[in-house]
Design a protein around this motif. Structure first.
Motif, PDB file in Angstrom:
ATOM      1  N   VAL A  61      36.933  40.058  41.642  1.00  0.00           N
ATOM      2  CA  VAL A  61      36.961  41.500  42.259  1.00  0.00           C
ATOM      3  C   VAL A  61      35.781  42.141  42.559  1.00  0.00           C
ATOM      4  O   VAL A  61      35.896  43.196  43.029  1.00  0.00           O
ATOM      5  CB  VAL A  61      38.060  42.196  41.830  1.00  0.00           C
ATOM      6  N   GLY A  62      34.534  41.637  42.329  1.00  0.00           N
ATOM      7  CA  GLY A  62      33.387  42.272  42.522  1.00  0.00           C
ATOM      8  C   GLY A  62      33.077  43.118  41.503  1.00  0.00           C
ATOM      9  O   GLY A  62      33.646  42.810  40.172  1.00  0.00           O
ATOM     10  N   ILE A  63      32.057  44.070  41.408  1.00  0.00           N
ATOM     11  CA  ILE A  63      31.707  44.880  40.273  1.00  0.00           C
ATOM     12  C   ILE A  63      32.379  46.172  40.193  1.00  0.00           C
ATOM     13  O   ILE A  63      32.294  46.815  39.220  1.00  0.00           O
ATOM     14  CB  ILE A  63      30.144  44.955  40.171  1.00  0.00           C
ATOM     15  N   GLY A  64      32.809  46.687  41.484  1.00  0.00           N
ATOM     16  CA  GLY A  64      33.237  48.130  41.566  1.00  0.00           C
ATOM     17  C   GLY A  64      34.372  48.316  40.732  1.00  0.00           C
ATOM     18  O   GLY A  64      34.494  49.453  39.889  1.00  0.00           O
ATOM     19  N   GLN A  65      35.280  47.386  40.806  1.00  0.00           N
ATOM     20  CA  GLN A  65      36.587  47.570  40.140  1.00  0.00           C
ATOM     21  C   GLN A  65      36.413  47.444  38.361  1.00  0.00           C
ATOM     22  O   GLN A  65      37.069  48.288  37.738  1.00  0.00           O
ATOM     23  CB  GLN A  65      37.792  46.706  40.701  1.00  0.00           C
ATOM     24  N   ALA A  66      35.358  46.614  38.339  1.00  0.00           N
ATOM     25  CA  ALA A  66      35.158  46.433  36.654  1.00  0.00           C
ATOM     26  C   ALA A  66      34.492  47.856  36.290  1.00  0.00           C
ATOM     27  O   ALA A  66      34.758  48.218  35.119  1.00  0.00           O
ATOM     28  CB  ALA A  66      34.084  45.459  36.438  1.00  0.00           C
ATOM     29  N   LEU A  67      33.574  48.315  36.918  1.00  0.00           N
ATOM     30  CA  LEU A  67      33.129  49.418  36.598  1.00  0.00           C
ATOM     31  C   LEU A  67      33.785  50.720  36.268  1.00  0.00           C
ATOM     32  O   LEU A  67      33.751  51.381  35.195  1.00  0.00           O
ATOM     33  CB  LEU A  67      31.736  50.043  37.747  1.00  0.00           C
ATOM     34  N   ASN A  68      35.017  50.631  37.319  1.00  0.00           N
ATOM     35  CA  ASN A  68      35.878  51.849  37.176  1.00  0.00           C
ATOM     36  C   ASN A  68      36.852  51.815  35.965  1.00  0.00           C
ATOM     37  O   ASN A  68      37.242  52.499  35.168  1.00  0.00           O
ATOM     38  CB  ASN A  68      36.779  51.979  38.381  1.00  0.00           C
ATOM     39  N   GLU A  69      37.400  50.482  35.703  1.00  0.00           N
ATOM     40  CA  GLU A  69      37.958  50.029  34.672  1.00  0.00           C
ATOM     41  C   GLU A  69      37.331  50.596  33.210  1.00  0.00           C
ATOM     42  O   GLU A  69      37.869  51.066  32.089  1.00  0.00           O
ATOM     43  CB  GLU A  69      38.369  48.717  34.582  1.00  0.00           C
ATOM     44  N   ALA A  70      35.966  50.136  33.013  1.00  0.00           N
ATOM     45  CA  ALA A  70      35.241  50.485  32.026  1.00  0.00           C
ATOM     46  C   ALA A  70      35.056  52.083  31.778  1.00  0.00           C
ATOM     47  O   ALA A  70      35.159  52.534  30.869  1.00  0.00           O
ATOM     48  CB  ALA A  70      33.807  50.017  32.134  1.00  0.00           C
ATOM     49  N   ALA A  71      34.748  52.584  33.016  1.00  0.00           N
ATOM     50  CA  ALA A  71      34.630  54.243  33.021  1.00  0.00           C
ATOM     51  C   ALA A  71      36.093  54.774  32.424  1.00  0.00           C
ATOM     52  O   ALA A  71      36.028  55.660  31.514  1.00  0.00           O
ATOM     53  CB  ALA A  71      34.536  54.885  34.465  1.00  0.00           C
ATOM     54  N   ARG A  72      37.096  54.333  32.810  1.00  0.00           N
ATOM     55  CA  ARG A  72      38.258  54.862  32.251  1.00  0.00           C
ATOM     56  C   ARG A  72      38.505  54.593  30.754  1.00  0.00           C
ATOM     57  O   ARG A  72      38.983  55.512  30.077  1.00  0.00           O
ATOM     58  CB  ARG A  72      39.668  54.209  33.176  1.00  0.00           C
ATOM     59  N   LEU A  73      38.296  53.368  30.456  1.00  0.00           N
ATOM     60  CA  LEU A  73      38.228  52.812  28.795  1.00  0.00           C
ATOM     61  C   LEU A  73      37.277  54.003  28.103  1.00  0.00           C
ATOM     62  O   LEU A  73      37.681  54.545  27.307  1.00  0.00           O
ATOM     63  CB  LEU A  73      37.822  51.789  28.761  1.00  0.00           C
ATOM     64  N   PHE A  74      36.418  54.388  28.839  1.00  0.00           N
ATOM     65  CA  PHE A  74      35.077  55.094  28.264  1.00  0.00           C
ATOM     66  C   PHE A  74      35.596  56.479  28.003  1.00  0.00           C
ATOM     67  O   PHE A  74      35.477  57.059  27.093  1.00  0.00           O
ATOM     68  CB  PHE A  74      33.715  55.067  28.964  1.00  0.00           C
ATOM     69  N   LEU A  75      36.328  57.032  28.922  1.00  0.00           N
ATOM     70  CA  LEU A  75      36.623  58.390  29.136  1.00  0.00           C
ATOM     71  C   LEU A  75      37.798  58.673  28.167  1.00  0.00           C
ATOM     72  O   LEU A  75      37.997  59.639  27.444  1.00  0.00           O
ATOM     73  CB  LEU A  75      37.150  58.909  30.291  1.00  0.00           C
ATOM     74  N   ALA A  76      38.889  57.510  27.975  1.00  0.00           N
ATOM     75  CA  ALA A  76      39.797  57.664  27.075  1.00  0.00           C
ATOM     76  C   ALA A  76      39.469  57.202  25.645  1.00  0.00           C
ATOM     77  O   ALA A  76      40.195  57.626  24.769  1.00  0.00           O
ATOM     78  CB  ALA A  76      41.121  56.732  27.526  1.00  0.00           C
ATOM     79  N   GLY A  77      38.357  56.716  25.285  1.00  0.00           N
ATOM     80  CA  GLY A  77      38.184  56.219  23.971  1.00  0.00           C
ATOM     81  C   GLY A  77      37.149  57.219  23.442  1.00  0.00           C
ATOM     82  O   GLY A  77      36.468  56.756  22.044  1.00  0.00           O
ATOM     83  N   GLY A  78      36.612  58.318  23.942  1.00  0.00           N
ATOM     84  CA  GLY A  78      35.822  59.202  22.974  1.00  0.00           C
ATOM     85  C   GLY A  78      34.469  58.731  22.947  1.00  0.00           C
ATOM     86  O   GLY A  78      33.708  59.149  22.366  1.00  0.00           O
ATOM     87  N   PHE A  79      33.863  57.921  23.976  1.00  0.00           N
ATOM     88  CA  PHE A  79      32.512  57.675  23.946  1.00  0.00           C
ATOM     89  C   PHE A  79      31.811  58.606  24.623  1.00  0.00           C
ATOM     90  O   PHE A  79      32.421  59.412  25.599  1.00  0.00           O
ATOM     91  CB  PHE A  79      32.291  56.127  24.783  1.00  0.00           C
ATOM     92  N   THR A  80      30.487  58.656  24.400  1.00  0.00           N
ATOM     93  CA  THR A  80      29.538  59.682  24.948  1.00  0.00           C
ATOM     94  C   THR A  80      28.421  59.071  26.042  1.00  0.00           C
ATOM     95  O   THR A  80      28.287  59.834  26.940  1.00  0.00           O
ATOM     96  CB  THR A  80      28.594  60.259  23.863  1.00  0.00           C
ATOM     97  N   HIS A  81      28.485  57.902  26.031  1.00  0.00           N
ATOM     98  CA  HIS A  81      27.460  57.307  27.001  1.00  0.00           C
ATOM     99  C   HIS A  81      27.955  55.798  27.330  1.00  0.00           C
ATOM    100  O   HIS A  81      28.641  55.116  26.716  1.00  0.00           O
ATOM    101  CB  HIS A  81      25.932  57.102  26.530  1.00  0.00           C
ATOM    102  N   LEU A  82      27.945  55.488  28.759  1.00  0.00           N
ATOM    103  CA  LEU A  82      28.219  54.187  29.138  1.00  0.00           C
ATOM    104  C   LEU A  82      27.040  53.429  29.689  1.00  0.00           C
ATOM    105  O   LEU A  82      26.261  53.696  30.609  1.00  0.00           O
ATOM    106  CB  LEU A  82      29.282  54.371  30.419  1.00  0.00           C
ATOM    107  N   LEU A  83      26.930  52.253  29.148  1.00  0.00           N
ATOM    108  CA  LEU A  83      25.848  51.356  29.566  1.00  0.00           C
ATOM    109  C   LEU A  83      26.155  50.110  30.541  1.00  0.00           C
ATOM    110  O   LEU A  83      27.285  49.631  30.300  1.00  0.00           O
ATOM    111  CB  LEU A  83      25.122  50.679  28.421  1.00  0.00           C
TER     112      LEU A  83
END
Length: 281
Positions: A61-83
């Motif tokens: 699906v390319g990388i755009g959808q992958a990045l947003n799924e990771a960002a949603r996991l990041f925001l829901a999981g209490g992380f402070t930084h996304l690499l």
């Protein structure tokens, strides 16, 4: 600092596991997004495997959808930084630990994206602001995603970093290069030939990439006239046919892709994605 890494995979070579090991042990969790149709086999060492919190396998699906799924996991999981990492990127020995330490010590009042040096050695010098970045190796603090938003996944593959950088600038933010981090990153399969005194270098993109680059950069030109680097548009879009004709194979397919990308880009038609189904041939 609680750090989530997202690494996108596509038919990963065996050395990708070694690339991931250059940063995996220093992150709190690793999200692997596998775009290989049907999934791929990647042999991770046990310590790295323990960091994986999600491994998505499926169609490309390319990388755009992958990045947003990771960002949603990041925001829901209490992380402070996304690499964000590309499978072909790796940090020079010891540099990721220093890069992470410098980022953790900084407190920014405005949204920022932290970036390492790319294909240059690390140095122990103060961080500096820069004008552009590539996604691989970049670190997004939580406040940046909160204030600037998620990624433009309609771009699918190309110019997602450029668009985010323009949005970051409009939000009063900046890109900060932390020289203690040194990223080794492969830049495609360039071609070079000599024509008398002229020695041009072609980035030699596939027809798929030719379409997305032409479409996305022309859409950026419409959406961000105050930010766009018109020299970059000339080089990546308007000079492409010349390089295709002079140096590259698949001339007919690439020229058709370029023309279609230009038509959709000039019309701002991100909804008309003529090449999405080609991601899974």
């Amino acid at each position: 600092m609680k750090l989530l890494a997202i690494t996108t995979l596509y038919y990963p070579a065996p050395e990708v596991a070694a690339n991931i090991s250059t940063y995996a042990l220093e992150v709190d969790a690793l999200f692997l997004w596998d775009n290989t149709p049907g999934g791929s086999a990647l042999a991770l060492d046990p310590e790295t495997g323990q960091k994986v919190v999600r491994w998505r396998r499926g169609g490309n699906v390319g990388i755009g959808q992958a990045l947003n799924e990771a960002a949603r996991l990041f925001l829901a999981g209490g992380f402070t930084h996304l690499l964000v990492m590309d499978q072909d990127s790796a940090f020079a020995s010891g540099s990721f630990c220093a890069y992470k330490k410098c980022i953790a010590a900084r407190a920014e009042s405005c949204p920022v994206v932290y970036v390492p040096r790319v294909n240059r050695p690390a140095e122990d010098v103060p961080a500096v602001r820069t004008n552009s970045f590539i996604l691989s190796g970049s670190v997004f603090p939580r406040q940046t995603l909160d204030r600037v938003g998620l990624f433009e996944e309609r771009f699918v593959i190309d110019a997602i970093d450029v668009e985010y950088g323009y949005r970051l600038r409009r939000s009063g933010g900046s890109i900060v290069q932390v020289a203690q981090g040194s990223l080794r990153h492969k830049l495609g399969y360039p071609l070079s030939r000599r024509f008398l005194w002229w020695r041009p270098v072609s980035l030699n993109y596939s027809p798929l990439r030719v379409y997305y680059i032409a479409r996305n950069f022309l859409c950026l030109q419409r959406a961000y006239p105050d930010c766009i680097d018109r020299r970059l548009v000339r080089q990546l879009v308007w000079k492409r046919p010349l390089y295709i004709l002079l140096m590259e194979r698949q001339k007919a397919a690439k020229l058709r892709a370029w023309l279609l990308g230009v038509c959709h880009g000039l019309g701002g038609r991100l909804d008309r994605d003529a090449f999405r189904k080609c991601l899974n041939p």
